[in-house]
Structure formats: structure tokens, C-alpha cells
Design a protein around this motif. Structure first.
Motif, PDB file in Angstrom:
ATOM      1  N   GLN A  69     -48.831   3.914  49.059  1.00 55.99           N
ATOM      2  CA  GLN A  69     -48.748   4.512  47.722  1.00 55.99           C
ATOM      3  C   GLN A  69     -47.320   4.500  47.185  1.00 55.99           C
ATOM      4  O   GLN A  69     -47.104   4.481  45.968  1.00 55.99           O
ATOM      5  CB  GLN A  69     -49.273   5.950  47.754  1.00 55.99           C
ATOM      6  N   ASP A 104     -45.331   2.076  47.567  1.00 58.74           N
ATOM      7  CA  ASP A 104     -45.028   0.662  47.315  1.00 58.74           C
ATOM      8  C   ASP A 104     -44.314  -0.031  48.473  1.00 58.74           C
ATOM      9  O   ASP A 104     -43.596  -1.006  48.272  1.00 58.74           O
ATOM     10  CB  ASP A 104     -44.220   0.487  46.025  1.00 58.74           C
ATOM     11  N   SER A 161     -51.036   5.578  54.537  1.00 62.42           N
ATOM     12  CA  SER A 161     -51.479   5.806  53.159  1.00 62.42           C
ATOM     13  C   SER A 161     -50.311   6.173  52.252  1.00 62.42           C
ATOM     14  O   SER A 161     -50.172   5.653  51.139  1.00 62.42           O
ATOM     15  CB  SER A 161     -52.543   6.910  53.138  1.00 62.42           C
ATOM     16  N   ARG A 162     -49.443   7.078  52.734  1.00 60.45           N
ATOM     17  CA  ARG A 162     -48.295   7.507  51.935  1.00 60.45           C
ATOM     18  C   ARG A 162     -47.363   6.322  51.638  1.00 60.45           C
ATOM     19  O   ARG A 162     -46.872   6.168  50.508  1.00 60.45           O
ATOM     20  CB  ARG A 162     -47.503   8.593  52.669  1.00 60.45           C
TER      21      ARG A 162
END
Length: 404
Positions: free
Chosen positions: A29, A31, A25-26
């Protein structure tokens, strides 16, 4: 030319698989483009749908599932990856890789890839210390794999010790560092000392003198320098900020403590960046008991603290020296005077009364003044981005200085 950086995440069986989901997820986020492959044992801890939703890409679980007849899946994804991160890495996966076994999606893909490979172990404390596991890890290091040391703490098995997989934010930082380092070879191995935050000068057991510095600018500089491959020592006043990944932190309180810590490191340093807001004065005689209120006024006798920046400027083997000037008026005049008087290579000056610039905010706008009379302007941006701009100006300053 590629756009997004491509991370192939290999997840093996272990309770730490939930951290791999957080890491996915990190990264998305931030990119990165992320693809996930899982061992069969990993599926006992977390479902592939979770990673598919988080990565927005198909998840690879079986070497013999070939959805595209024009491609061999494990070869295709092996060639696709810019970096492979194995997290969590079980003792079994480590052993298989160390011994060249390749009979599932994870092992065949890793064996077929020439991308850099990082391993984040996660296992019981005794299993991690087992000679066979240590031997396998050493063999993988010799083969070019890089390891992320596990943390110490409470483990799912009930033991407390070394074996807990590093946190997602640390793994994310390592991935950032991998790509940033590749773009900045000139910083590799440079010894950098950075000061950050305020200092506190004791008046009595209850009170102290300080200033509004949050330390955010100095910490941003330390994080970026470490990401570029520098050996960074951060001398930090009392602030509530997490230590950036890969940074050696020395905590101090007073100007005198900061002076001693900086001077102890300065002569071996290639670069010193003085971003801390050091108290100029301190009480001549701090009280050992709390000062009581009285009906009249009180006078506090003050003396000067050591001028760390000026002292650094007198060193025979002076490192590249970058100072900061936080001003409320006549910014350029004061900055240029400080540049000359302190014998530094550059001054980063800002107006603390300008909106979005200065203390206790996440943004900054700076003017950089150099010894040769040139200047540059950094418009209002995040302190993390401003740190990048400042560091970009430093390599030309160390060219043709002296051999270390």
C-alpha cells in the motif's frame, strides 16, 4: 534506473508469521515492491497463497523450483532486492545464518545477496535469552546484519516477556527509515530537539488553560527527522499521538515543564524546532480546591510564562533555531518581527483562519522567513509532506556556524 523500492521479505516458522502478512500489505500500500520467501516451517503457520495475494508476486519456498530456465531463482531474487527483511526470524534461522549454513531458499538467497539485511526475532522469552541465541545474534551484528529488538508482552507459548516480534507498523517504519536515511546523509547523527502540542496551565484541580494545538505538525517533523538519521528528542505537551519510530519522547504538561526540558537539551543540540503552541500566560496562584460558581463575575490574575524561543535565542552556542508563528492576521509582519526579536534562524508562519491550515487538521500551508531576508512558500499539503519541506531548508543554516 529503478522505480519502486524493492523489499525481499523472508518468513520463518513462528506464530508471528501473521504479522509478516500484515507487513506485506502495508508495504504494498505504501508503493514498495515486495517479494516473499518462506521456510518450510513457515508454511506450517501461514500459506504461500496469502503472501502471493498480498504481494502480487510469486512466493519462493524451494531452492530447486526453477520456473525460468534462464535464471537461477535464488540468485535472481538475491540480486533483485534493495533490502532483505527477515521477519519473523526464529532461533533456527538466526543460528543457520550465523554459522553460514545455506540449504534452503531463505538461507541460500540471503547468503547470495549483498543487500542490507534486517532481522526481527520472534521466540520464547527464555529461548531469546539463551546464550547460544545471543551469541549467534552478536555474530550476525559483527557480520553487518541489523536487528529489530523484540517487544515485551504476552507470548503465544503463554509466557510474558521479551520475544514478541515488533509490530508491523514499527517494521514498516524501519524500512522507510532505511531508504530515507540513505537519501539524507547530512542529517545522520544530528542532535535535534522538537517541541509539539499545547501546554496546560492549571487553574484548579478541575480546570486548566490551553489551546487548540493537536501536536501533529511537531510530531510529523520529529518522525521525518528521525527517519533521516537524526537523534531526535521530542518534548510533547498533552496530546494523544503515538511516539514516532526512533524518537525519544519527553512528556510535559505546563509551559514551565516544557521550558526546563528544552533548556536541558538545547546546548547540546544542533537544531531546535519550536513547533509547540506554548501558553503565554498562566494563573498567578493556582487553586488547590475547585473554584465554585458564584452569582457575579470572577477575575483570574495571570502572569507571563517563560518565553522559550527568546531564551534559546540568547544562548552563546545557539543551535540552528526554527520557530513557528500561528497568526490570524498580518502573518508576514508578525513573523518577520518574531524572527528579529527572538534571534532565530527561520520562522514557519501560517494563518490559523485559512481553510485546511493550522490547528487540529492533517494539512498545513506555511510561509518560511529567513534571517537573510529571503522567504519561501509551502502550499497546502499534508503535515507529513510539509515537514519534509521544512527540514529540506535547514542544512544550509548549519553550514559554517561552528564546530561541535
Amino acid at each position: 534506473m529503478k522505480g519502486k523500492k524493492r523489499v525481499l521479505l523472508a518468513v520463518s516458522g513462528g506464530i508471528a508469521a501473521f504479522k509478516a502478512a500484515a507487513l506485506t500489505s502495508r508495504l504494498v500500500q505504501a508503493d514498495y515492491e515486495v517479494k516473499v520467501m518462506m521456510t518450510k516451517n513457515a508454511l506450517n503457520f501461514i500459506g504461500e497463497v496469502t503472501f502471493q495475494a498480498l504481494s502480487r508476486n510469486p512466493v519462493y519456498t524451494d531452492t530447486f523450483i526453477e520456473p525460468d530456465p534462464e535464471k537461477i531463482a535464488h540468485i535472481d531474487v538475491a540480486d533483485w532486492a534493495d533490502i532483505i527483511f527477515i521477519a519473523p526470524a526464529s532461533a533456527d534461522v538466526i543460528a543457520r545464518l550465523a554459522n553460514g549454513l545455506a540449504d534452503d531458499m531463505v538461507s541460500t538467497t540471503i547468503m547470495a545477496s549483498t543487500a542490507p539485511k534486517y532481522i526481527a526475532p520472534a521466540m520464547n522469552v527464555h529461548m531469546y535469552a539463551n546464550p547460544a541465541v545471543q551469541r549467534n545474534m552478536q555474530r550476525l551484528v559483527q557480520d553487518g546484519y541489523q536487528f529489530v529488538e523484540p517487544d515485551e508482552g504476552y507470548l503465544a507459548c503463554g509466557y510474558t516477556g521479551k520475544g514478541r516480534m515488533a509490530e508491523p507498523e514499527d517494521l514498516h517504519a524501519m524500512i522507510d527509515h532505511h531508504f530515507i536515511r540513505a537519501a539524507h546523509p547530512e542529517w545522520h547523527g544530528k542532535r535535534v530537539v522538537i517541541t509539539a502540542g499545547p501546554t496546560q496551565e492549571v487553574i484548579d484541580p478541575v480546570r486548566f488553560l490551553s489551546n487548540r494545538s493537536s501536536g501533529k505538525m511537531g510530531f510529523s517533523l520529529a518522525a521525518e527527522a528521525a527517519a533521516r538519521g537524526a537523534d531526535v528528542t521530542l518534548v510533547a505537551g498533552p496530546v494523544s499521538l503515538d511516539t514516532p519510530h526512533g524518537v525519544n519522547r519527553i512528556n510535559v504538561q505546563s509551559a514551565e515543564e516544557m521550558y526546563k526540558a528544552v533548556m536541558n537539551k538545547a546546548e547540546a543540540a544542533d537544531v531546535v524546532i519550536k513547533a509547540a503552541a506554548v501558553s503565554d500566560y498562566k494563573p498567578a496562584e493556582p487553586l488547590t480546591e475547585k473554584m465554585k460558581k458564584s452569582a457575579g463575575s470572577e477575575t483570574l490574575h495571570m502572569i507571563r510564562t517563560a518565553d522559550i524561543l527568546a531564551e534559546l535565542g540568547t544562548l552563546e552556542k545557539k543551535p540552528v533555531l526554527i520557530g513557528f508563528a500561528a497568526e490570524s492576521e498580518n502573518v508576514e509582519d508578525y513573523a518577520r518581527e518574531k524572527l528579529r526579536k527572538k534571534n532565530v534562524d527561520a520562522i514557519c508562519a501560517n494563518s490559523v483562519v485559512s481553510e485546511g491550515s493550522g490547528f487540529q487538521v492533517d494539512t498545513n500551508s506555511l510561509d518560511l522567513f529567513f534571517r537573510d531576508g529571503t522567504k519561501d512558500h509551502i502550499p497546502l499539503m499534508s503535515k507529513a509532506d510539509a515537514a519534509k519541506q521544512i527540514l529540506n531548508h535547514i542544512p544550509p543554516l548549519w553550514v559554517n556556524r561552528y564546530d561541535r
